[in-house]
Design a protein around this motif. Structure first.
Motif, mmCIF file in Angstrom:
data_model
loop_
_atom_site.group_PDB
_atom_site.id
_atom_site.type_symbol
_atom_site.label_atom_id
_atom_site.label_comp_id
_atom_site.label_asym_id
_atom_site.label_seq_id
_atom_site.Cartn_x
_atom_site.Cartn_y
_atom_site.Cartn_z
ATOM 1 N N THR A 58 0.996 -1.196 0.072
ATOM 2 C CA THR A 58 -0.049 -0.105 0.119
ATOM 3 C C THR A 58 0.934 1.216 -0.172
ATOM 4 O O THR A 58 2.038 1.099 0.276
ATOM 5 C CB THR A 58 -1.103 0.007 1.146
ATOM 6 O OG1 THR A 58 0.156 0.058 2.470
ATOM 7 C CG2 THR A 58 -2.228 -1.097 1.241
ATOM 8 N N GLY A 60 -0.163 3.649 -2.526
ATOM 9 C CA GLY A 60 -0.274 4.020 -3.891
ATOM 10 C C GLY A 60 -1.347 3.153 -4.314
ATOM 11 O O GLY A 60 -2.497 2.853 -3.489
ATOM 12 N N ILE A 61 -1.649 2.485 -5.487
ATOM 13 C CA ILE A 61 -2.442 1.494 -5.827
ATOM 14 C C ILE A 61 -2.391 0.177 -5.118
ATOM 15 O O ILE A 61 -1.313 -0.250 -5.012
ATOM 16 C CB ILE A 61 -2.454 1.343 -7.605
ATOM 17 C CG1 ILE A 61 -2.771 2.686 -8.174
ATOM 18 C CG2 ILE A 61 -3.375 0.017 -7.825
ATOM 19 C CD1 ILE A 61 -2.793 2.352 -9.763
ATOM 20 N N ASP A 103 -9.624 2.146 -0.303
ATOM 21 C CA ASP A 103 -9.002 3.407 -0.099
ATOM 22 C C ASP A 103 -7.522 3.339 -0.299
ATOM 23 O O ASP A 103 -6.735 2.803 0.350
ATOM 24 C CB ASP A 103 -9.585 3.937 1.044
ATOM 25 C CG ASP A 103 -9.242 5.524 1.171
ATOM 26 O OD1 ASP A 103 -8.197 5.752 0.651
ATOM 27 O OD2 ASP A 103 -9.913 6.176 2.022
ATOM 28 N N PHE A 104 -6.924 4.208 -1.039
ATOM 29 C CA PHE A 104 -5.633 4.335 -1.283
ATOM 30 C C PHE A 104 -4.864 4.466 -0.051
ATOM 31 O O PHE A 104 -3.547 4.325 0.053
ATOM 32 C CB PHE A 104 -5.158 5.483 -2.401
ATOM 33 C CG PHE A 104 -5.309 4.953 -3.671
ATOM 34 C CD1 PHE A 104 -6.139 3.867 -4.024
ATOM 35 C CD2 PHE A 104 -4.790 5.729 -4.933
ATOM 36 C CE1 PHE A 104 -6.487 3.553 -5.419
ATOM 37 C CE2 PHE A 104 -5.060 5.282 -6.164
ATOM 38 C CZ PHE A 104 -5.802 4.173 -6.376
ATOM 39 N N SER A 105 -5.464 5.186 0.993
ATOM 40 C CA SER A 105 -4.718 5.390 1.977
ATOM 41 C C SER A 105 -4.894 4.617 3.261
ATOM 42 O O SER A 105 -4.273 4.548 4.233
ATOM 43 C CB SER A 105 -5.227 6.791 2.736
ATOM 44 O OG SER A 105 -6.672 6.557 3.286
#
Length: 201
Positions: A58, A60-61, A103-105
C-alpha cells in the motif's frame, strides 16, 4: 527555481517511500473445479485445493504479489464414447498480481472499520504439471499456464480474512493416445470457485 523544483521532487519521493507499507500474508483455500468440454472429452466436476503466500503493498494503488500452488482433480466420464473411468490431475505453480479495490490511504490490517469488505481482481502466469490416466492410458505433460479471476475478502478480524473468488485457469491442451480412439485432444481449461482464509501479518 530549478533547485526548488528538485527539492520538491526529492521531498515528494521521500514522503511516498515513507507511506509505502508491506504486509506479508499466507492463505489456504479450496473448492469446485469444472473443466470445459471440447473435442468429445467430458469431465465430471472435481475439486481444487490451494495454498499461497504473498505481500500486500500500500501507499499507492493497493496491490498484492503472490506465489500460489494448487492441486486439481477431475474424473473423465467419457471420451468419444470409448473411454471411461479416466482421471486428470494438475499441479500448478503460479505467480499472481492482485489489485484490491479499496481506499488508497488504507493498509492491509483492519483497524478503522473501512476494510471489512474488499473486492479484487487478479491475473497470473506459471507452469502446470498434468497427469492423465485410466483405461490403458498413462500420460503426463508440463506446460505454460495462466489464470484470471475476481473475488472479495471479508475481514473477520483485524488480520484474518474470509476469501472467496472465481478463477479461470487455462494452459496448453494435452494430446494423448487412447485405445480404440486414437489421438485425443484433452482441454485443460477450468472454471474454479474457491473459498478460503487469508491471514495478514
Amino acid at each position: 527555481m530549478k533547485v526548488r523544483l528538485l527539492v520538491g521532487v526529492l521531498v515528494g519521493a521521500v514522503s511516498v517511500s515513507q507511506a509505502v507499507e508491506f504486509t506479508p500474508y499466507v492463505g489456504v483455500g479450496g473448492g469446485v473445479a469444472s473443466i470445459q468440454t471440447e473435442s468429445g472429452v467430458r469431465f465430471d466436476p472435481g475439486g481444487v485445493i490451494e495454498g499461497a503466500g504473498g505481500v500486500g503493498i500500500t501507499g499507492g494503488i493497493p496491490i498484492r504479489t503472490e506465489l500460489a500452488g494448487s492441486y486439481q482433480w477431475n474424473n473423465i466420464s467419457i471420451v468419444d464414447g470409448d473411454w471411461e473411468n479416466g482421471k486428470l490431475t494438475s499441479g500448478v505453480l503460479m505467480a499472481n498480481l492482485y489489485f484490491d479495490i479499496m481506499d488508497f490511504s488504507a493498509n492491509y490490517t483492519y483497524e478503522s472499520g473501512d476494510l471489512e469488505f474488499v473486492p479484487y481482481f487478479f491475473g497470473g502466469i506459471g507452469a502446470a504439471f498434468y497427469d492423465i490416466s485410466g483405461a490403458g492410458v498413462d500420460d503426463d505433460d508440463v506446460a505454460f499456464a495462466a489464470n484470471l479471476g475476481a473475488g472479495f475478502g471479508w475481514y473477520l478480524t483485524g488480520n484474518l480474512v474470509l476469501d472467496a473468488k472465481y478463477k479461470y485457469a487455462f494452459g496448453q491442451d494435452m494430446e494423448v493416445e487412447v485405445p480404440d480412439s486414437g489421438e485425443v485432444k484433452v482441454n485443460t481449461a477450468a472454471h474454479q470457485v474457491q473459498v478460503g482464509l487469508r491471514y495478514m501479518f
